[in-house]
Motif scaffolding. Structure first.
Motif, short mmCIF file in Angstrom:
data_model
loop_
_atom_site.label_atom_id
_atom_site.label_comp_id
_atom_site.label_asym_id
_atom_site.label_seq_id
_atom_site.Cartn_x
_atom_site.Cartn_y
_atom_site.Cartn_z
N VAL A 74 30.52 39.78 29.93
CA VAL A 74 29.54 41.42 30.07
C VAL A 74 31.22 42.59 30.15
N ASP A 75 30.49 43.63 29.18
CA ASP A 75 31.93 44.86 29.43
C ASP A 75 30.75 45.28 30.26
N LEU A 76 31.92 46.46 31.17
CA LEU A 76 31.69 47.45 31.49
C LEU A 76 30.92 48.98 30.99
N ASN A 77 30.18 49.79 32.04
CA ASN A 77 30.16 51.08 31.01
C ASN A 77 29.96 52.30 32.40
N ILE A 78 30.83 52.96 32.18
CA ILE A 78 31.33 53.87 33.23
C ILE A 78 31.58 55.14 32.46
N GLY A 79 30.60 55.64 32.67
CA GLY A 79 30.08 57.30 31.74
C GLY A 79 30.32 57.15 30.44
N GLY A 80 30.13 56.27 29.82
CA GLY A 80 29.74 55.42 28.45
C GLY A 80 30.99 55.03 27.72
N VAL A 81 31.85 55.05 28.97
CA VAL A 81 33.00 53.98 28.15
C VAL A 81 32.96 52.75 28.83
N LEU A 82 33.02 51.97 27.61
CA LEU A 82 32.95 50.80 27.65
C LEU A 82 34.41 50.12 27.73
N ILE A 83 34.23 49.32 29.31
CA ILE A 83 35.02 48.38 29.28
C ILE A 83 35.31 47.08 29.20
N PRO A 84 36.59 46.00 28.26
CA PRO A 84 35.96 45.37 28.26
C PRO A 84 36.11 43.61 30.07
N GLY A 85 35.23 42.94 29.28
CA GLY A 85 35.05 42.41 31.20
C GLY A 85 36.57 41.48 31.12
N LEU A 86 36.86 41.26 29.94
CA LEU A 86 38.29 40.27 30.42
C LEU A 86 39.06 41.37 30.74
N VAL A 87 39.68 42.52 30.97
CA VAL A 87 40.55 43.69 31.40
C VAL A 87 40.02 43.97 33.02
N VAL A 88 38.76 43.87 32.92
CA VAL A 88 38.32 44.25 34.10
C VAL A 88 38.65 43.11 35.54
N LEU A 89 38.79 41.39 34.72
CA LEU A 89 38.79 40.82 35.75
C LEU A 89 40.89 40.64 35.55
N ALA A 90 41.02 41.23 34.63
CA ALA A 90 42.65 41.23 35.03
C ALA A 90 42.99 41.87 35.89
N PHE A 91 42.25 43.39 35.69
CA PHE A 91 42.75 44.00 36.74
C PHE A 91 42.21 43.62 38.57
N VAL A 92 41.13 42.51 38.05
CA VAL A 92 40.66 41.94 40.28
C VAL A 92 41.77 41.05 39.78
N ALA A 93 43.09 40.00 39.01
CA ALA A 93 43.48 39.41 38.96
C ALA A 93 44.29 39.80 39.58
N LEU A 94 45.15 40.88 39.20
CA LEU A 94 46.59 41.99 39.44
C LEU A 94 45.78 42.61 41.03
N LEU A 95 45.03 43.00 41.86
CA LEU A 95 45.28 43.28 42.61
C LEU A 95 45.25 41.68 43.83
N VAL A 96 44.10 40.65 43.09
CA VAL A 96 45.19 39.42 44.49
C VAL A 96 46.29 38.55 44.39
N ALA A 97 46.87 39.02 42.94
CA ALA A 97 48.36 39.26 43.40
C ALA A 97 48.82 39.86 43.97
N VAL A 98 48.90 41.13 44.23
CA VAL A 98 49.74 41.70 44.40
C VAL A 98 49.45 41.47 45.97
N ALA A 99 48.11 41.44 46.40
CA ALA A 99 47.88 41.60 47.67
C ALA A 99 48.92 40.07 48.53
N MET A 100 48.67 38.87 47.85
CA MET A 100 49.50 37.85 47.88
C MET A 100 50.68 37.88 48.14
N PHE A 101 51.54 38.63 47.35
CA PHE A 101 53.12 38.43 47.25
C PHE A 101 53.50 39.57 48.20
#
Length: 71
Positions: free
Chosen positions: A3-30
């Motif tokens: 599923v893609d994320l729709n923010i104000g008519g702009v579609l953001i691919p779901g894999l990019v959203v997951l990559a961003f979440v993974a990046l935030l978790v990795a930064v918190a871990m380090f």
């Protein structure tokens, strides 16, 4: 299909959203590793950071059917 994320008519691919979440978790871990001194045990910090990000991203991808993002 993921599923893609729709923010104000702009579609953001779901894999990019997951990559961003993974990046935030990795930064918190380090930050946690740095605060506790665990990072001194790693021979190559950059390699461990990359591997941690890839592992977290893979775990998020495997959990897609459980959280309902994979119809």
């Amino acid at each position: 299909m993921i599923v893609d994320l729709n923010i104000g008519g702009v579609l953001i691919p779901g894999l990019v959203v997951l990559a961003f979440v993974a990046l935030l978790v990795a930064v918190a871990m380090f930050r946690f590793f740095s605060a506790t001194g665990i990072q001194r045990l790693f021979a190559s910090r950059a390699l461990v950071e990359l591997a941690t990000f890839v592992i977290i991203y893979g775990l998020l991808l495997q959990s897609l059917p459980l959280i309902g993002l994979l119809p």
